[in-house]
Design a protein around this motif. Sequence first.
Motif, short mmCIF file in Angstrom:
data_model
loop_
_atom_site.label_atom_id
_atom_site.label_comp_id
_atom_site.label_asym_id
_atom_site.label_seq_id
_atom_site.Cartn_x
_atom_site.Cartn_y
_atom_site.Cartn_z
N VAL A 43 0.62 -1.38 -0.13
CA VAL A 43 0.08 0.59 0.09
C VAL A 43 0.66 1.31 -0.12
O VAL A 43 0.88 2.45 -0.49
CB VAL A 43 -0.49 -0.88 0.89
N TYR A 44 2.58 1.48 0.68
CA TYR A 44 2.85 2.47 0.63
C TYR A 44 3.78 1.60 0.98
O TYR A 44 4.91 0.68 1.21
CB TYR A 44 2.40 3.26 2.03
N LYS A 45 5.14 2.80 0.01
CA LYS A 45 6.93 2.13 -0.15
C LYS A 45 6.98 3.19 0.24
O LYS A 45 6.88 4.55 -1.06
CB LYS A 45 6.62 1.26 -1.41
N GLU A 46 8.37 3.65 0.59
CA GLU A 46 9.55 4.53 0.42
C GLU A 46 10.64 3.80 -0.15
O GLU A 46 11.33 2.66 -0.15
CB GLU A 46 9.90 5.38 1.25
N LEU A 47 11.01 4.74 -1.25
CA LEU A 47 12.46 4.14 -2.13
C LEU A 47 13.18 5.27 -1.98
O LEU A 47 13.03 6.54 -1.62
CB LEU A 47 11.70 4.40 -3.66
N LEU B 208 5.47 5.92 -2.32
CA LEU B 208 4.45 5.60 -2.92
C LEU B 208 3.29 5.04 -2.16
O LEU B 208 3.76 5.11 -1.28
CB LEU B 208 5.19 4.22 -3.74
N MET B 209 1.71 5.15 -2.75
CA MET B 209 0.66 4.80 -2.51
C MET B 209 -0.14 4.19 -3.77
O MET B 209 0.15 4.45 -5.12
CB MET B 209 0.29 6.38 -1.52
N SER B 210 -0.51 2.62 -2.97
CA SER B 210 -0.71 2.25 -4.29
C SER B 210 -2.71 2.64 -4.72
O SER B 210 -3.25 3.87 -4.14
CB SER B 210 -1.33 0.57 -3.51
N THR B 211 -2.85 2.84 -6.21
CA THR B 211 -3.93 3.36 -6.55
C THR B 211 -4.99 2.42 -6.30
O THR B 211 -6.02 2.59 -6.56
CB THR B 211 -3.39 3.44 -7.91
N ASN B 212 -4.87 1.05 -5.43
CA ASN B 212 -5.85 0.60 -5.28
C ASN B 212 -6.28 0.48 -4.33
O ASN B 212 -5.59 -0.17 -3.35
CB ASN B 212 -5.36 -1.28 -5.87
N PRO C 60 -6.90 -0.14 4.09
CA PRO C 60 -7.35 0.26 5.03
C PRO C 60 -7.65 2.09 5.28
O PRO C 60 -8.44 2.01 5.77
CB PRO C 60 -6.39 -0.49 6.33
N ASP C 61 -7.07 2.58 4.77
CA ASP C 61 -7.25 4.28 5.20
C ASP C 61 -8.52 4.76 3.63
O ASP C 61 -8.89 6.01 3.65
CB ASP C 61 -6.21 4.84 4.38
N ARG C 62 -8.54 3.99 2.74
CA ARG C 62 -9.76 4.52 1.66
C ARG C 62 -10.83 3.71 2.45
O ARG C 62 -11.45 2.80 1.91
CB ARG C 62 -9.33 3.57 0.71
N SER C 63 -11.46 4.16 4.10
CA SER C 63 -12.40 2.87 4.19
C SER C 63 -13.81 2.63 3.72
O SER C 63 -14.57 1.54 3.41
CB SER C 63 -12.59 3.24 5.64
N HIS C 64 -13.77 3.67 2.51
CA HIS C 64 -15.45 3.45 1.73
C HIS C 64 -15.00 2.27 1.05
O HIS C 64 -16.05 1.66 0.21
CB HIS C 64 -15.92 4.75 0.69
N TYR C 65 -13.57 1.86 0.25
CA TYR C 65 -13.62 0.82 -0.68
C TYR C 65 -12.97 -0.49 0.06
O TYR C 65 -12.77 -2.05 -1.15
CB TYR C 65 -12.32 1.52 -2.29
N TYR C 66 -12.50 -0.36 1.17
CA TYR C 66 -11.23 -1.53 1.94
C TYR C 66 -12.10 -2.72 1.52
O TYR C 66 -13.16 -2.38 2.64
CB TYR C 66 -10.68 -1.28 3.25
N TYR C 67 -11.02 -3.78 1.45
CA TYR C 67 -11.91 -4.86 1.61
C TYR C 67 -11.04 -5.82 2.11
O TYR C 67 -9.77 -6.03 1.34
CB TYR C 67 -12.39 -4.84 0.49
#
Length: 464
Positions: free
Chosen positions: A200-204, A215-219, A224-231
């Motif tokens: 979900v998150y990555k530091e390069l 980086l933050m996932s587009t998915n 979990p921070d996208r509670s409306h969509y998270y499954y």
Amino acid sequence: MKKYKIFSFILILSILFSFLTPSAGAVEQPDILARAAILMNAETGEVYYEKNADAVLPPASITKVMTALMAFEAIERGDISISDMVTASSTSHNDLTLDGSTQNIIPGETMSLEGLLYCMLVSSANEACNIIGEYIAGGSISEFVAMMNARAKELGCTNTNFVNAHGLPADQHYSTAHDIALISAEALKYPLFVEIVNTVYKELPATNKSDSRYLMSTNYLINPDRSHYYYSEAKGIKTGSTESAGQCLASYVVNDDVTAISVLLGCEIVKLEDGSSEIQSFTQTKKLMQWFLSNYSLHTIISTTDLICEVPVELAEGTNTVVARPAENISMLLPIDIDVDSLERNYTIYSQREGAEPLTAPLSAGDLIGEITFIYNGNTYGPVSLVANTAVERSKLAYLKAEIKNTLNKSWVKWLIAGFVLVLILYFVFVIRYNIIRRKRRKAAHEAAKRGTANSSPFTTSKK
């Protein structure tokens, strides 16, 4: 008469009701809002749900799954290494658009191949695809795309054609939900791919041209921070979004150790009554996964204690059969309420096939003697090996008789016996003929002796 008419009417209604009522094991399909969708077993290819699964559509950034697969296969072959430092070429931005997703990796910037894969799969950076493609194909994106298409055909993708490595809109750049599921199933065989697409998150780290990247996932389905969509049950894989492709998502879910790949293409963003928006690629994927988890479970369809059939055994001591049983327990993901006994079973005993040698003792428990397959919804599962349930000892007397019989049936033995009989016959003919000749000679000698005796009698006078 009226009584019989009422009975007939009730009978007809009962028959109609039986046809209209779903049979045990039949699962009502959900209505998924997408131009195309599929839910497929990653290992077997069994399809649990499909909607226009072979419709040719633009795949948008889900294309990047194929690009990633090419990279992981090149790593596996030893052509490249995950730790290789790769420098972006001056041509790596040639076919990009200003509004495309990016991590602003500029020409001359050097990053590890692993970092590029994170940029491509987590934040969907288009330039990372070109940099990786050029690195694998010796600087030629067109050559890399040709490699992508060749590999897609090898995987059984019959309606896929790539024009670029990132998925930005282009003529003749297309795929299907089913083909994308096939590509995703192959990519999921690589543990690092699985790790990256579930990040979900990555530091390069900083590079020669940039500070650290976050980086933050587009998915949103795995965030979990996208509670409306998270499954929580959803995993990976890749999002895609362009005006022509709509909202797309490849993902997967695990049900009782069975991985099922979900691909939705051509979803929409809809306005809700409260003024907010809903990205249906996420909500409809969640709906499909929930349906799957609620309606399917793992069933043991056969176990090592099941006795399948009795098989004739020759040369056995105290018996003439052995029982066949499965060599292992087999489980299948099936509708929750299915009766596993309703599955069609077809078994083959090797010794009973046309032209096969009969099964003979001795046998050890566990010896392979056949196989069994199962059919459900037109899909064949198996084969599962069938083995001898018990040991069978050989009868020494029966074996001896069989050996004698087998020996006598050998052609050289038959020729030997025939030769012996012929010699015997010739011998008897010779003996008989010899005896006949001997008797004739003895008789002739006897008659000659009688004549000689008569001629020499003292009472015989001679004339002068």
